[in-house]
Structure formats: C-alpha cells, structure tokens
Design an enzyme around this catalytic site. Sequence first.
Site, PDB file in Angstrom:
ATOM      1  N   ARG A   8      20.915  35.089  17.509  1.00 50.01           N
ATOM      2  CA  ARG A   8      21.981  35.818  18.195  1.00 50.01           C
ATOM      3  C   ARG A   8      22.888  36.501  17.163  1.00 50.01           C
ATOM      4  O   ARG A   8      23.904  37.084  17.515  1.00 50.01           O
ATOM      5  CB  ARG A   8      22.801  34.855  19.060  1.00 50.01           C
ATOM      6  CG  ARG A   8      22.029  34.334  20.246  1.00 50.01           C
ATOM      7  CD  ARG A   8      22.935  33.640  21.249  1.00 50.01           C
ATOM      8  NE  ARG A   8      22.288  33.641  22.538  1.00 50.01           N
ATOM      9  CZ  ARG A   8      21.460  32.693  22.950  1.00 50.01           C
ATOM     10  NH1 ARG A   8      21.187  31.678  22.158  1.00 50.01           N
ATOM     11  NH2 ARG A   8      20.897  32.764  24.142  1.00 50.01           N
ATOM     12  N   ASN A   9      22.504  36.411  15.891  1.00 48.48           N
ATOM     13  CA  ASN A   9      23.289  36.963  14.795  1.00 48.48           C
ATOM     14  C   ASN A   9      22.994  38.463  14.664  1.00 48.48           C
ATOM     15  O   ASN A   9      21.897  38.859  14.279  1.00 48.48           O
ATOM     16  CB  ASN A   9      22.929  36.220  13.499  1.00 48.48           C
ATOM     17  CG  ASN A   9      23.747  36.666  12.308  1.00 48.48           C
ATOM     18  OD1 ASN A   9      23.901  37.855  12.059  1.00 48.48           O
ATOM     19  ND2 ASN A   9      24.249  35.701  11.557  1.00 48.48           N
ATOM     20  N   ASP A  69      15.429  30.693   8.779  1.00 52.21           N
ATOM     21  CA  ASP A  69      16.440  29.712   8.425  1.00 52.21           C
ATOM     22  C   ASP A  69      16.779  30.005   6.984  1.00 52.21           C
ATOM     23  O   ASP A  69      15.899  30.311   6.172  1.00 52.21           O
ATOM     24  CB  ASP A  69      15.960  28.275   8.598  1.00 52.21           C
ATOM     25  CG  ASP A  69      17.143  27.300   8.571  1.00 52.21           C
ATOM     26  OD1 ASP A  69      18.161  27.588   9.229  1.00 52.21           O
ATOM     27  OD2 ASP A  69      17.059  26.275   7.888  1.00 52.21           O
ATOM     28  N   SER A  70      18.044  29.985   6.706  1.00 49.43           N
ATOM     29  CA  SER A  70      18.467  30.341   5.362  1.00 49.43           C
ATOM     30  C   SER A  70      19.701  29.547   5.003  1.00 49.43           C
ATOM     31  O   SER A  70      20.351  28.948   5.860  1.00 49.43           O
ATOM     32  CB  SER A  70      18.751  31.849   5.279  1.00 49.43           C
ATOM     33  OG  SER A  70      19.688  32.221   6.270  1.00 49.43           O
ATOM     34  N   PHE A 152      27.984  39.021   5.447  1.00 48.75           N
ATOM     35  CA  PHE A 152      28.478  37.940   6.295  1.00 48.75           C
ATOM     36  C   PHE A 152      28.135  36.629   5.607  1.00 48.75           C
ATOM     37  O   PHE A 152      27.538  36.611   4.536  1.00 48.75           O
ATOM     38  CB  PHE A 152      27.866  38.021   7.708  1.00 48.75           C
ATOM     39  CG  PHE A 152      26.358  38.056   7.746  1.00 48.75           C
ATOM     40  CD1 PHE A 152      25.616  36.889   7.842  1.00 48.75           C
ATOM     41  CD2 PHE A 152      25.668  39.268   7.666  1.00 48.75           C
ATOM     42  CE1 PHE A 152      24.223  36.921   7.866  1.00 48.75           C
ATOM     43  CE2 PHE A 152      24.278  39.311   7.705  1.00 48.75           C
ATOM     44  CZ  PHE A 152      23.558  38.133   7.800  1.00 48.75           C
ATOM     45  N   LYS A 175      21.677  45.769  -0.309  1.00 47.23           N
ATOM     46  CA  LYS A 175      21.639  44.367   0.102  1.00 47.23           C
ATOM     47  C   LYS A 175      20.333  44.059   0.839  1.00 47.23           C
ATOM     48  O   LYS A 175      19.661  43.066   0.556  1.00 47.23           O
ATOM     49  CB  LYS A 175      22.830  44.014   0.991  1.00 47.23           C
ATOM     50  CG  LYS A 175      22.777  42.542   1.398  1.00 47.23           C
ATOM     51  CD  LYS A 175      23.711  42.187   2.530  1.00 47.23           C
ATOM     52  CE  LYS A 175      23.399  40.777   2.993  1.00 47.23           C
ATOM     53  NZ  LYS A 175      24.144  40.348   4.151  1.00 47.23           N
ATOM     54  N   HIS A 180      17.790  37.655  -0.227  1.00 43.19           N
ATOM     55  CA  HIS A 180      16.791  36.641   0.119  1.00 43.19           C
ATOM     56  C   HIS A 180      16.093  36.989   1.426  1.00 43.19           C
ATOM     57  O   HIS A 180      14.875  36.930   1.519  1.00 43.19           O
ATOM     58  CB  HIS A 180      17.455  35.266   0.197  1.00 43.19           C
ATOM     59  CG  HIS A 180      18.616  35.180   1.142  1.00 43.19           C
ATOM     60  ND1 HIS A 180      19.656  36.076   1.154  1.00 43.19           N
ATOM     61  CD2 HIS A 180      18.885  34.305   2.149  1.00 43.19           C
ATOM     62  CE1 HIS A 180      20.511  35.759   2.111  1.00 43.19           C
ATOM     63  NE2 HIS A 180      20.070  34.680   2.725  1.00 43.19           N
ATOM     64  N   ARG A 181      16.869  37.394   2.434  1.00 42.10           N
ATOM     65  CA  ARG A 181      16.270  37.758   3.721  1.00 42.10           C
ATOM     66  C   ARG A 181      15.519  39.074   3.609  1.00 42.10           C
ATOM     67  O   ARG A 181      14.452  39.249   4.190  1.00 42.10           O
ATOM     68  CB  ARG A 181      17.330  37.836   4.814  1.00 42.10           C
ATOM     69  CG  ARG A 181      16.732  37.974   6.220  1.00 42.10           C
ATOM     70  CD  ARG A 181      17.768  37.832   7.327  1.00 42.10           C
ATOM     71  NE  ARG A 181      18.407  36.530   7.268  1.00 42.10           N
ATOM     72  CZ  ARG A 181      19.619  36.302   6.746  1.00 42.10           C
ATOM     73  NH1 ARG A 181      20.344  37.306   6.275  1.00 42.10           N
ATOM     74  NH2 ARG A 181      20.119  35.100   6.702  1.00 42.10           N
TER      75      ARG A 181
END
Length: 197
Positions: A8-9, A69-70, A152, A175, A180-181
Amino acid sequence: MKIIFATRNAGKVRELRLALEGLPITALSQDEAGVEVNVIENGATYAANALLKAEAVSKTTGLPALADDSGIEVEALPGELGVLSARFGGEGLDDTGRNRLLLERLDGVVDIRRGARYVCVLAYCRSGRESVYFKGVMSGRVLKAPRGEGGFGYDPIMYLPGRGCSIAELDPETKNRISHRGLALAAFREWISAELE
C-alpha cells in the site's frame, strides 16, 4: 499482463512502475486491485516476509503478485533493525520518529562505526509455478542529522559516501537506478522481459 504489487506504499508502487516502463505490464497496488489482505510479517528473513505477502495476494486475486521486504542494517546495532526496520521503536512511530530514534541510539558513535546498508528482496509468485526472488543492496552510513526532502523511510539519514549526499538528496531517477529496491527491480525487469519473449 497484470501484476499486483503487494503493498500500500505509494512510493514503492511508483518505483515499480518506473522500473517496468515500456513493458506490456500493468502494475497495480493492492488498493487499486481492491485486495484486502493483511499479512503478519513474522518471517525471519526478507525473502520469507516478501513471500508471505506475494503468496497471499496471488492466492486472493489469481494474478501474479510481486512483494518486497526491505530494511536497513546498521553495523553498530546488529540484529536490531533488518526485517524489523518498519517496526523499529514500535508501531506508533512514523518515518520521522524512527529516524530520530535511530539517531538517538547512535549518539556518540563515531563515523567509522556508523556503516549501514539497505537490503531489498522481491518475491514473485504465480499460481502453480515456483516463486522467484531478486535481491538488491545499497551501502552507506548513518548521518548524525537528516538531510534532504526526497525519498521515504530512512532515506534522510542514509549517507552515500561515493555521491556525497543522503539518499533523500538524490533526484528520483538516480535513486530508482541505484537503490537497493531499484537494483532488485532491475533484476526483476531483466528476468520478466525474458519470460515475456
């Protein structure tokens, strides 16, 4: 092709859409897909938590689902963040509160011991197929005060020595490319592109 991103982010959904631009894929968030599942993230690893979310959403919708998941891992606080990063300090804290708490915990810790890394693991689930995982890591160190307005999570206090700025000071394109993502999503894009051929 539709993929549900099990989150939901809004920031994560934006990053996924940018990563998949140009591919014949429509990426929907849980809210956009009307998916009401609440997953308890009690896995011991990033991969386990990502899989819990992706499996739940894929089973609910019958569509492929991607979940991440991070977390941040801080050298001076081994085992305190990682998969627990989003819950660091308790459920009542927001990003600003978690950043403040982390800075308080590192008060007096010298720069050389403030090493940190962001880790992201993506899990991709499809009905009747084996799940696939993708990982990205971004290393830096924790600043002594927040810098920048972008990003964020822990971005305002995560410093990148090679770039001389915090992640929150990077432009969104940079970014998304080096985070990482972003790295995990790039690996996913490469894999799914081959799958679609």
